[in-house]
Every structure is written in C-alpha cells, then in structure tokens.
Design a protein around this motif. Structure first.
Motif, mmCIF file in Angstrom:
data_model
loop_
_atom_site.group_PDB
_atom_site.id
_atom_site.type_symbol
_atom_site.label_atom_id
_atom_site.label_comp_id
_atom_site.label_asym_id
_atom_site.label_seq_id
_atom_site.Cartn_x
_atom_site.Cartn_y
_atom_site.Cartn_z
ATOM 1 N N ASP A 156 34.128 -36.298 12.700
ATOM 2 C CA ASP A 156 33.964 -35.305 11.629
ATOM 3 C C ASP A 156 32.535 -34.793 11.573
ATOM 4 O O ASP A 156 32.292 -33.607 11.291
ATOM 5 N N LEU A 157 31.572 -35.686 11.834
ATOM 6 C CA LEU A 157 30.164 -35.273 11.845
ATOM 7 C C LEU A 157 29.922 -34.243 12.942
ATOM 8 O O LEU A 157 29.281 -33.209 12.701
ATOM 9 N N ILE A 158 30.437 -34.515 14.140
ATOM 10 C CA ILE A 158 30.276 -33.571 15.256
ATOM 11 C C ILE A 158 30.936 -32.244 14.918
ATOM 12 O O ILE A 158 30.351 -31.166 15.101
ATOM 13 N N ARG A 159 32.142 -32.339 14.364
ATOM 14 C CA ARG A 159 32.928 -31.137 14.052
ATOM 15 C C ARG A 159 32.228 -30.280 12.990
ATOM 16 O O ARG A 159 32.123 -29.055 13.125
ATOM 17 N N SER A 160 31.739 -30.920 11.943
ATOM 18 C CA SER A 160 31.099 -30.174 10.850
ATOM 19 C C SER A 160 29.795 -29.520 11.309
ATOM 20 O O SER A 160 29.495 -28.379 10.931
ATOM 21 N N LYS A 161 29.044 -30.232 12.124
ATOM 22 C CA LYS A 161 27.794 -29.672 12.657
ATOM 23 C C LYS A 161 28.082 -28.467 13.552
ATOM 24 O O LYS A 161 27.340 -27.471 13.541
ATOM 25 N N TRP A 162 29.155 -28.557 14.340
ATOM 26 C CA TRP A 162 29.532 -27.459 15.229
ATOM 27 C C TRP A 162 29.987 -26.229 14.429
ATOM 28 O O TRP A 162 29.596 -25.094 14.749
ATOM 29 N N LEU A 163 30.802 -26.454 13.390
ATOM 30 C CA LEU A 163 31.280 -25.340 12.568
ATOM 31 C C LEU A 163 30.110 -24.652 11.871
ATOM 32 O O LEU A 163 30.068 -23.422 11.749
ATOM 33 N N GLU A 164 29.144 -25.463 11.412
ATOM 34 C CA GLU A 164 27.948 -24.907 10.780
ATOM 35 C C GLU A 164 27.139 -24.074 11.774
ATOM 36 O O GLU A 164 26.668 -22.973 11.452
ATOM 37 N N PHE A 165 27.015 -24.581 13.008
ATOM 38 C CA PHE A 165 26.299 -23.858 14.062
ATOM 39 C C PHE A 165 26.982 -22.535 14.385
ATOM 40 O O PHE A 165 26.330 -21.490 14.505
ATOM 41 N N LYS A 166 28.306 -22.564 14.505
ATOM 42 C CA LYS A 166 29.063 -21.342 14.825
ATOM 43 C C LYS A 166 28.940 -20.304 13.705
ATOM 44 O O LYS A 166 28.844 -19.089 13.969
ATOM 45 N N LYS A 167 28.935 -20.778 12.476
ATOM 46 C CA LYS A 167 28.825 -19.870 11.332
ATOM 47 C C LYS A 167 27.495 -19.119 11.349
ATOM 48 O O LYS A 167 27.445 -17.898 11.165
ATOM 49 N N VAL A 168 26.421 -19.860 11.600
ATOM 50 C CA VAL A 168 25.096 -19.240 11.685
ATOM 51 C C VAL A 168 25.013 -18.336 12.912
ATOM 52 O O VAL A 168 24.411 -17.248 12.867
#
Length: 643
Positions: free
Chosen positions: A47-59
């Motif tokens: 979940d940590l990897i996934r959330s960090k990736w989604l945040e990166f994609k959003k930015v």
C-alpha cells in the motif's frame, strides 16, 4: 546482537537450499513465502508503494515535461528497500548506507550502497554458507541472499506500479576498512527490454535448430518474424544511440570502479576492437586523432595510454577466444580444456618463467620453487612440463568418449566444466592484478616528468571508456542512417550492410544484461528458455540436455564478474601448478610405478583401465569398451617415454 528473525530465516533457507539447487535466477519461491507469512505487514508495504506511486502520477499529470519511473524511484526506492530488508528479512536498517544515487537517463537509475556487517552477522552467514556450500558454487551466502532479495523487491515494485522495469543487484564485493567488513554493491534500475531479448532469442533459436531435422516451416516462419522484428528495433533505435552509448559506458565505468576490477569491460572491449579490425580504420589512429589529440598531454603520457590500451586489447582477445569455446556439452568443455592446455604448455617451462605468456611469472616461479623444495620425489622441471604437453596430445582421445567427466574426474578430482570455471576465475584474477601493476609501472615512467599527472584506476577506466566511445562512433555512427557507415568496413555489402550495423550497435547494449562474450549469448538465451523450447517441439524433435547450460552453469556466468565468491580464486599461475601440473605429474608417475615392464603396452593398458574403473560401482558394456579403447591409446604415451 544478531536479529532473531534473521537467524530463523537463515536456518529455514539453509534447509531448503541444502536439498535444492541454489540458483540465483530461478529460486525466489522461498522469499515470497516469507513475505506471505507476514501478510498484514506485507499488504501495508505494498500500500505504501501504491500510494506513493499514485501521488507521483497525480503530480506528474500537471508537469509540462513528464517524469518517468526513474524519478519516482530516485525519490522513494531507498525508503522501500530499507523497510523491506528490515521488516521482512532480518536486516539492520542502520547498517544500510546509501552512498550515491544517479539518474543517468530517463530509463536508468543507479544506486550504490554499503551494508555494514557485524562480526555476529558474518559468523552467521559463514555458518549458513558452510551448510549449503555444495549448492552455492563458491558464492558467499550473504551476497546471494541480498541478490535474490533485490530481484524480489524489483518484482513487487514492477507489479504494484504497473511499469515495465527491472531492478537487480548488478554487482557486489565484500570490502574491509579498518578491520570492518561491508558489502559494497550497485543496484541497477532500468526499463525492461523484453521485446529485444525475446526477438534476439527467436533469431538465435532459428540458427540453433538448423542442426535438427523435421522442424515445421510454420515454426521457422515464427522465428524469422522475430528476427525481422529485431532488425526493425535496431534500425528504430539507431538514430538516438550516441547519448545512450555515453550512459552505457558510464554504467561500465561505475561497475568497474566499485569492483576495483576491469574485467566487466573485457568482453565489451573485445567486441568493439574486433569490429574495428573489420573496418578500414586503425585503432591507434582513431584513438590518437579523435581522443588523445584533444588533451594537452605529453608525448610519453599519450604513448603510455596507448600501451595500456594495447595490453587490454591483446588480453581481451585471448580471453574471448577461450570464452567463445565455453559451450554447454561435456565434449565442448573438454575441447576448451585442451585448447587452454595447448596454448600454455606448447612452449615449455622457459616460457612460463621468462616470457609474457603468464601475467605473473614471478608468482609461478615462487609457487614452483615452494613445491620443489617440499618434495623428494615429483620435482617439476622442464622435462615434466614437456611430458605434460605430450600427454595432453594423447589425452585428447577422451573427446571421443561418451563419459568424459568420469575419466577426467579420476585424474583431476573435478568435472571438466568445474575445472574450466576455475580457470576463468583465476585468469581474471591474475589479469586484473597485472593490469593494476601495469598502471603502477606506467606511473613510474610518468613521474620522471613533473608535467605528467599520475594515473589512478578510476582515471584509466574513464580513459579506456572514452577510447571505446570514439572507436564505436568512428566505425558505426557516421550519420543517423546505418547505411552510411557500411563504407567504413572491408565487407560493406556482406556482414556490414546497414541493418547488420544497426544490430551490432544494439548488441552493445545487450552487454549490460549479458556481461560476457557475445559468442555464447545464443547458448545462454536458449538455455534460459530450454523448457519453452522443449515444450514447443515436444512431439517433433528431441533436443538433448547437452545442448543447454544447466542451472549451475548459468549461475557461474552471473557470479564470474559480478558477485563476491566464498573463497578467493587462486592466481592463474598458482592454479596452473596446483590443479594441472601437480595432478598430471602425480598421475603419470603413479602409472609408471604400477608397471613392471615399461615397454609392455598391454600391461600399461591394463593398469590404466583398472585405474579409471576403480571408483565405478557399475559400468555398461559400451562404456567398458570405450574405457578399454581410451586406456589403449593413452598407454602409447608411457611406451613412447620409455624408449
């Protein structure tokens, strides 16, 4: 104190790997099982990897210039890696030190680490290594453990973020500073070039299957489509190669410096230099005009760099000649052994001691003197070396035997492929030692002129990398169209038409994955896909196992340049005496002692037959007849030496 969890994990793994073959590429199941046992913690980690990736994609969506996965992992990989090793596999988080991270391109990220080992951890890993030594193939368990764990986190990140990436521990070496041990290692993160390797495999398989009859045309058509797709990929990538080539050479520079060893560049250098020899250009002219003339170096320094390059060129040619014959079957391995023996023994003892045949002739003389002073019988002199050279001529008859390894092992106490692997390790150790001493020698010459800045290992690797760049640029990269480079070659309408040049350039980048002679890439690729090949052709053709490298062989390729071994290799000069000269001399003397009449070929044949058969509980009729034939032929050596 050693983490209790680490002790439990290593005990569990040592039980598994004491029974199963320990293979760096294939056996990750045990590590995934450990992750699944910590299910809640594992899900939080994903979940940590996934959330960090989604945040990166959003930015990233708001950026004018989009960033790639390398930017994401540049920011986050160390956090993921540290948590992963600590929470699941018993590592001490404070012992993991990130030295440097470098985003060298949009699709390549390098991270250099140190993992500081406590004395308790070293004792634990050494104990584990001893438990599974037979399945480690000389690899230190800690290094193999971390290598596989890095592969596994790479798989997890790849699946979680949905990007086609590869993450590997590219190389590692145990170092010691102030009586403190640490593993210095490099993690390579890059885009997955699966399409290249799949189609390269199809091309190599097409040529490989030509030796078998009955392959359907439809199957060949599929392989040919793969070959054509490979050519198209090569042509598409060709116009952008210059920048990527600089990144590739920087990667090799980093790897050589971390390992303090030039060997990772050895086959690459041979690949480049052999293609220059096919061209209308002189290596020396290109290096001087395109590289050295750009520096305000003294004449002696330019000549010094040329001498160093010539040394590497010559030795890489020799090494690649041996590697090109390092093929899977017993017979191929035995023929490689014969090639090595004839190259080194043909000129006699004097060549070992005074010529440039060996890297370290003084090491050879020292070890030989140690032996000769320690024995009353079996002193090694020029006659013994001549006898061994002559014996090798007779010993070649073994290549016609169906059971080469059993006969070979009777004399040398190891299989022929193991002997050849030990040769390569010792060769590379002596080569690199000689290379370092050559740098010191050139520094002595340069120091006579205060205008000369002295070399370091890093400076030399940097200069050689740049020389390789200008050579590649000169022969392969005339323009953005590979057809324009054809005129640079002696055979512009044959081997060096445009699409073949594009493919040669593409192959330069394959060295990042297969860091050994391109001559054996086909066999390695086919062996990695052996199960698929056999399944596809199950009811059509029976391809013998001898056509493929086994798991053990493939592991050796990974470890040769890249990973620390359990025990240091002998210098080549020591290997030559300890593992070749002494066992062969002992064997020759032993048979001589057993024989009452040295002129009686029949008696010698019988003694040889009994000697080769002594440790075999059962033997079939065919092998029995082969053994008799081999013994009869070998007996001629003793008869000849008695006359």
């Amino acid at each position: 104190m050693v983490n209790k969890e680490l002790t439990e994990i290593l005990n569990q793994l040592s039980e598994i790997f004491s029974e199963e073959i320990f293979n760096l590429k294939m056996h990750k199941k045990a590590y995934f099982n450990i992750l699944e046992k910590n299910k809640d913690k594992f899900e939080k980690f994903l979940d940590l990897i996934r959330s960090k990736w989604l945040e990166f994609k959003k930015v990233n969506q708001k950026r004018v210039i989009k960033k790639t996965f390398t930017s994401f992992l540049y920011i986050n990989f160390h956090q993921f890696f540290k948590l992963y090793l600590q929470d699941f596999f018993g590592f001490e988080a404070d012992s993991l030190e990130l030295i440097i991270k470098e985003n060298i391109s949009d699709d390549t990220l390098l991270l250099e680490y140190k993992y500081h080992l406590t004395s308790e951890e070293i004792d634990l890993y050494e104990a584990t290594s001893k438990k599974v030594k037979g399945n480690l193939y000389g690899l230190l368990f800690f290094t193999g453990y971390l290598y596989l764990l890095t592969d596994v986190i790479g798989i997890l990140i790849r699946k979680t973020i949905g990007e086609k990436i590869l993450i590997n521990l590219d190389c590692g070496i145990i170092k010691n500073e102030d009586d403190h041990n640490f593993l210095n290692f490099l993690i390579l993160i890059r885009s997955d070039k699966k399409e290249v390797y799949v189609n390269y495999f199809y091309m190599t398989l097409y040529y490989f299957l030509k030796q078998f009859k009955g392959i359907p045309d439809e199957y060949y058509d599929r392989l040919l489509k793969g070959r054509e797709r490979l050519y198209q990929i090569a042509l598409d990538q060709y116009p952008t190669v210059k920048e990527r080539l600089a990144n590739l050479l920087y990667y090799f520079y980093k790897k050589c410096n971390l390992l303090e060893n030039f060997c990772p560049l050895l086959d690459f250098l041979n690949f480049v230099c052999s293609r220059v020899e096919d061209s209308s250009f002189s290596k020396h002219d290109v290096i001087r005009k395109e590289f050295l003339d750009n520096f305000d170096y003294t004449i002696e320094k330019k000549n010094s760099l040329t001498r160093i390059f010539d040394f590497l060129d010559q030795k890489s040619t020799l090494y690649s000649t041996f590697q090109a014959n390092n093929l899977p079957s017993q017979k191929s391995q035995f023929n490689l052994f014969l090639l090595i023996m004839k190259y080194y023994f043909a000129s006699g003892l004097e060549a070992f001691e005074v010529s440039d045949l060996l890297f370290l002739p003084e090491t050879f003389k020292k070890r030989l003197n140690q032996h000769n002073k320690s024995v009353k019988e079996g002193v090694i002199g020029s006659n013994i070396i001549n006898d061994i050279n002559e014996f090798i001529n007779y010993f070649a008859i073994l290549s016609n035997s169906g059971d080469i390894n059993s006969n070979f092992k009777t004399i040398f106490n190891k299989e022929v492929s193991q002997m050849n692997y030990r040769f390569f390790r010792s060769f590379l150790k002596s080569f690199n030692t000689k290379f370092l001493s050559l740098i010191d020698k050139e520094n002595e010459i340069l120091s006579e002129n205060p205008k000369n800045e002295l070399y370091t290992f890093n400076i030399i690797v940097d200069h050689i990398s740049r020389m390789l760049y200008v050579l590649i640029d000169k022969i392969f990269l005339t323009s953005s169209n590979p057809d324009d480079s054809s005129k640079n070659f002696i055979d512009p309408r044959g081997r060096y038409i445009g699409k073949n040049i594009a493919l040669r350039v593409l192959e330069l980048f394959i060295f990042q994955e297969f860091n050994y002679s391109d001559d054996i890439w086909p066999e390695i690729l086919i062996s990695l896909n052996a199960n698929k090949v056999k399944k596809d052709l199950k009811n059509i053709v029976d391809i013998p196992n001898k056509s493929f490298y086994n798991d053990k062989d493939l592991t050796k390729f990974v470890t040769t340049y890249n990973l620390q071994s359990l025990s240091p290799a002998l210098f080549f000069e020591e290997w030559l005496i300890n593992e070749i000269i002494l066992p062969l001399n002992k064997f020759i003397l032993h048979i001589r002692k057993l024989v009452k009449d040295p002129f009686n070929k029949k008696e010698i044949t019988e003694q040889l037959f009994n000697y080769f058969r002594k440790d075999r509980k059962t033997i079939d009729k065919r092998t029995l007849n082969e053994l008799k034939f081999v013994s009869e032929r070998l007996a001629q050596f003793w008869v000849r030496k008695s006359n």
